[in-house]
Every structure is written in C-alpha cells, then in structure tokens.
Write a protein that holds these residues in place. Sequence first.
Motif, PDB file in Angstrom:
ATOM      1  N   ALA A   1       0.791  -1.303   0.052  1.00 53.01           N
ATOM      2  CA  ALA A   1      -0.208  -0.013  -0.028  1.00 53.01           C
ATOM      3  C   ALA A   1       0.892   1.151   0.087  1.00 53.01           C
ATOM      4  O   ALA A   1       1.856   1.297   0.469  1.00 53.01           O
ATOM      5  CB  ALA A   1      -0.934   0.001   1.122  1.00 53.01           C
ATOM      6  N   PRO A   2       0.482   2.359  -0.893  1.00 52.15           N
ATOM      7  CA  PRO A   2       1.346   3.490  -0.856  1.00 52.15           C
ATOM      8  C   PRO A   2       1.787   4.164   0.641  1.00 52.15           C
ATOM      9  O   PRO A   2       2.716   4.812   0.521  1.00 52.15           O
ATOM     10  CB  PRO A   2       0.583   4.389  -1.530  1.00 52.15           C
ATOM     11  CG  PRO A   2      -0.526   3.534  -2.323  1.00 52.15           C
ATOM     12  CD  PRO A   2      -0.830   2.445  -1.527  1.00 52.15           C
ATOM     13  N   SER A   3       0.804   3.869   1.428  1.00 54.41           N
ATOM     14  CA  SER A   3       0.939   4.491   2.905  1.00 54.41           C
ATOM     15  C   SER A   3       1.784   3.611   3.769  1.00 54.41           C
ATOM     16  O   SER A   3       2.125   4.122   5.026  1.00 54.41           O
ATOM     17  CB  SER A   3      -0.269   4.777   3.508  1.00 54.41           C
ATOM     18  OG  SER A   3      -0.918   3.561   3.771  1.00 54.41           O
ATOM     19  N   THR A   4       2.458   2.685   3.388  1.00 54.97           N
ATOM     20  CA  THR A   4       3.366   1.911   4.191  1.00 54.97           C
ATOM     21  C   THR A   4       4.498   2.554   4.429  1.00 54.97           C
ATOM     22  O   THR A   4       5.187   3.164   3.504  1.00 54.97           O
ATOM     23  CB  THR A   4       3.823   0.460   3.351  1.00 54.97           C
ATOM     24  OG1 THR A   4       2.505  -0.220   2.685  1.00 54.97           O
ATOM     25  CG2 THR A   4       4.172  -0.407   4.307  1.00 54.97           C
TER      26      THR A   4
ATOM     27  N   LEU B   1       3.616  -4.051   8.306  1.00 56.86           N
ATOM     28  CA  LEU B   1       3.076  -4.691   7.159  1.00 56.86           C
ATOM     29  C   LEU B   1       1.844  -5.390   7.117  1.00 56.86           C
ATOM     30  O   LEU B   1       1.222  -5.363   6.107  1.00 56.86           O
ATOM     31  CB  LEU B   1       4.019  -5.616   6.791  1.00 56.86           C
ATOM     32  CG  LEU B   1       5.467  -5.117   6.332  1.00 56.86           C
ATOM     33  CD1 LEU B   1       6.451  -6.250   6.186  1.00 56.86           C
ATOM     34  CD2 LEU B   1       5.413  -4.458   5.137  1.00 56.86           C
ATOM     35  N   VAL B   2       1.159  -5.571   8.427  1.00 54.18           N
ATOM     36  CA  VAL B   2      -0.075  -6.250   8.547  1.00 54.18           C
ATOM     37  C   VAL B   2      -1.224  -5.371   7.913  1.00 54.18           C
ATOM     38  O   VAL B   2      -1.275  -4.189   8.229  1.00 54.18           O
ATOM     39  CB  VAL B   2      -0.269  -6.498   9.854  1.00 54.18           C
ATOM     40  CG1 VAL B   2      -1.828  -6.931  10.046  1.00 54.18           C
ATOM     41  CG2 VAL B   2       0.528  -7.688  10.409  1.00 54.18           C
ATOM     42  N   GLY B   3      -1.964  -5.926   6.790  1.00 55.66           N
ATOM     43  CA  GLY B   3      -2.705  -5.054   6.065  1.00 55.66           C
ATOM     44  C   GLY B   3      -2.202  -4.194   5.208  1.00 55.66           C
ATOM     45  O   GLY B   3      -3.081  -3.319   4.166  1.00 55.66           O
ATOM     46  N   ALA B   4      -1.035  -4.045   4.953  1.00 54.47           N
ATOM     47  CA  ALA B   4      -0.222  -3.073   3.923  1.00 54.47           C
ATOM     48  C   ALA B   4       0.055  -4.225   2.715  1.00 54.47           C
ATOM     49  O   ALA B   4       0.347  -3.410   1.806  1.00 54.47           O
ATOM     50  CB  ALA B   4       1.149  -2.519   4.506  1.00 54.47           C
TER      51      ALA B   4
ATOM     52  N   THR C   1       3.414 -11.532   3.750  1.00 52.87           N
ATOM     53  CA  THR C   1       3.170 -11.925   2.300  1.00 52.87           C
ATOM     54  C   THR C   1       2.530 -13.483   2.270  1.00 52.87           C
ATOM     55  O   THR C   1       1.433 -13.790   1.664  1.00 52.87           O
ATOM     56  CB  THR C   1       4.140 -11.941   1.519  1.00 52.87           C
ATOM     57  OG1 THR C   1       4.520 -10.593   1.582  1.00 52.87           O
ATOM     58  CG2 THR C   1       3.830 -12.158  -0.056  1.00 52.87           C
ATOM     59  N   VAL C   2       3.003 -14.353   2.918  1.00 58.12           N
ATOM     60  CA  VAL C   2       2.685 -15.986   2.974  1.00 58.12           C
ATOM     61  C   VAL C   2       1.222 -15.889   3.508  1.00 58.12           C
ATOM     62  O   VAL C   2       0.220 -16.566   2.939  1.00 58.12           O
ATOM     63  CB  VAL C   2       3.416 -16.777   3.968  1.00 58.12           C
ATOM     64  CG1 VAL C   2       2.813 -18.246   4.059  1.00 58.12           C
ATOM     65  CG2 VAL C   2       4.887 -16.893   2.835  1.00 58.12           C
ATOM     66  N   GLU C   3       0.944 -15.035   4.537  1.00 59.32           N
ATOM     67  CA  GLU C   3      -0.475 -15.271   5.100  1.00 59.32           C
ATOM     68  C   GLU C   3      -1.480 -14.408   4.220  1.00 59.32           C
ATOM     69  O   GLU C   3      -2.556 -15.210   4.201  1.00 59.32           O
ATOM     70  CB  GLU C   3      -0.313 -14.375   6.438  1.00 59.32           C
ATOM     71  CG  GLU C   3       0.589 -15.175   7.610  1.00 59.32           C
ATOM     72  CD  GLU C   3       0.823 -14.089   8.732  1.00 59.32           C
ATOM     73  OE1 GLU C   3       0.004 -13.040   8.991  1.00 59.32           O
ATOM     74  OE2 GLU C   3       1.316 -14.446   9.751  1.00 59.32           O
TER      75      GLU C   3
END
Length: 206
Positions: free
Chosen positions: A135-138, A153-156, A186-188
């Motif tokens: 996501a751009p906001s990460t 990173l969760v949700g990003a 990423t795996v999740e």
Amino acid sequence: MFELLLPRRCVGCGAAGVTLCELCRCAWRSPPFRVYPRVDPRVPVFALGPWGGVHRATVIGLKERGRRDAIPEIGAVLGSAIRYLAARGDLSMDPGTVLSPAPTRRRSARLRGGDTVAAVCRESGFEVVPLVYLAPSTRDSAGLDAASRRSNLVGAVRRINRVGRSVDRVVLVDDVVTTGATAGVTVECLAVAGIQVTGVVVLTAA
C-alpha cells in the motif's frame, strides 16, 4: 563511443570493463543456503548469499544505482539456484508453480525504472506472476525491530486483483531477508486467497 564516455564497471567490485567480473561471478555461484529469520514465515527460506561484500554491492547497484545491465546475470544465478534446490528436494517446483516477486510500493518501482526483483525473476527461466504490492501509505521499515516491521506490514500487503491466470502455488522471491516480516505477512496474505507459498528465495540474507 558509449563505452568510452561511460565505462562499464563490475557491479560487485568496480573492476573496469565488465558488468560482473569473474571473481564476483564466483561469489554468486556459491550454493544457496537455508536461513531462519526471526519472524518465521512457516515456509523454508533460502538465500543466494550473505548481505555483505559482492552480494551487497550488487543488490544496491541493481536497486539504487540503475545497474539494470546486471539483471540478466543475476536472473540466471537465481534460476540456477532454484533448480539446484528443486533437484535436492529442498524446494517444491511442481508443474504449475510460478515465481512471484515480494511486494513493493508501486511508486518506488516506477522511480527505479521497474520492479527490480520482478525483472530478475523474469531472467530466471521460470514463469513469473506478480501477485502482491505494498500500500502507498506503508512506512519505511528501516530501523524497525521484527515486531514493529510485522505490525507495519499487516494490512499493507495487498493482492493484485487481475493477474491474467489462475495461480495456486508460488515461490516468493525478494532481494534481501532481514527479520522475515515481509515474507511472513505475504505468505499469510496469499494463503487467505488460497495460494500456497512453497518457499522463499532471496538474493541476500542480512
């Protein structure tokens, strides 16, 4: 004439006249090895080299210094490493398994002239299907500890909606693994979509 104006230098050590000198090629030819990040992505992780020396210089050259001339050479190394791991039985590359580059910010990729990891993957000889992006906001994860990186990173990590084909098994590829947070999230993310990551292969391990 171009060579006279802007002489080529080895991306790994700076030797004149070559993209990657023989000594640096030898460094990249070392067999890939298993690494165990602090954040366990629950799949095996393999690195082509340590984060330092030739490997560090090459990755920085590829990503930050526009050395796209080295992409075919490193892509060939990646392909050989994956075949080696598959032949040993360390990495599943069953028919239908594709490579997928780790998530990156789309704007960052554009500024670099494209996703460097994706470009390396495409030179490996394997089919490549990008599946995720950041996501751009990460925010930048530099300086964050393992737990903070994961929270960041969760949700990003987002799925690309249209990938052009059905994918159910992938090998995730990245330039460097530090804490393992990116691989784990990423795996999740892909598991939720019914996509199995059979392993992670990185160019370097910090």
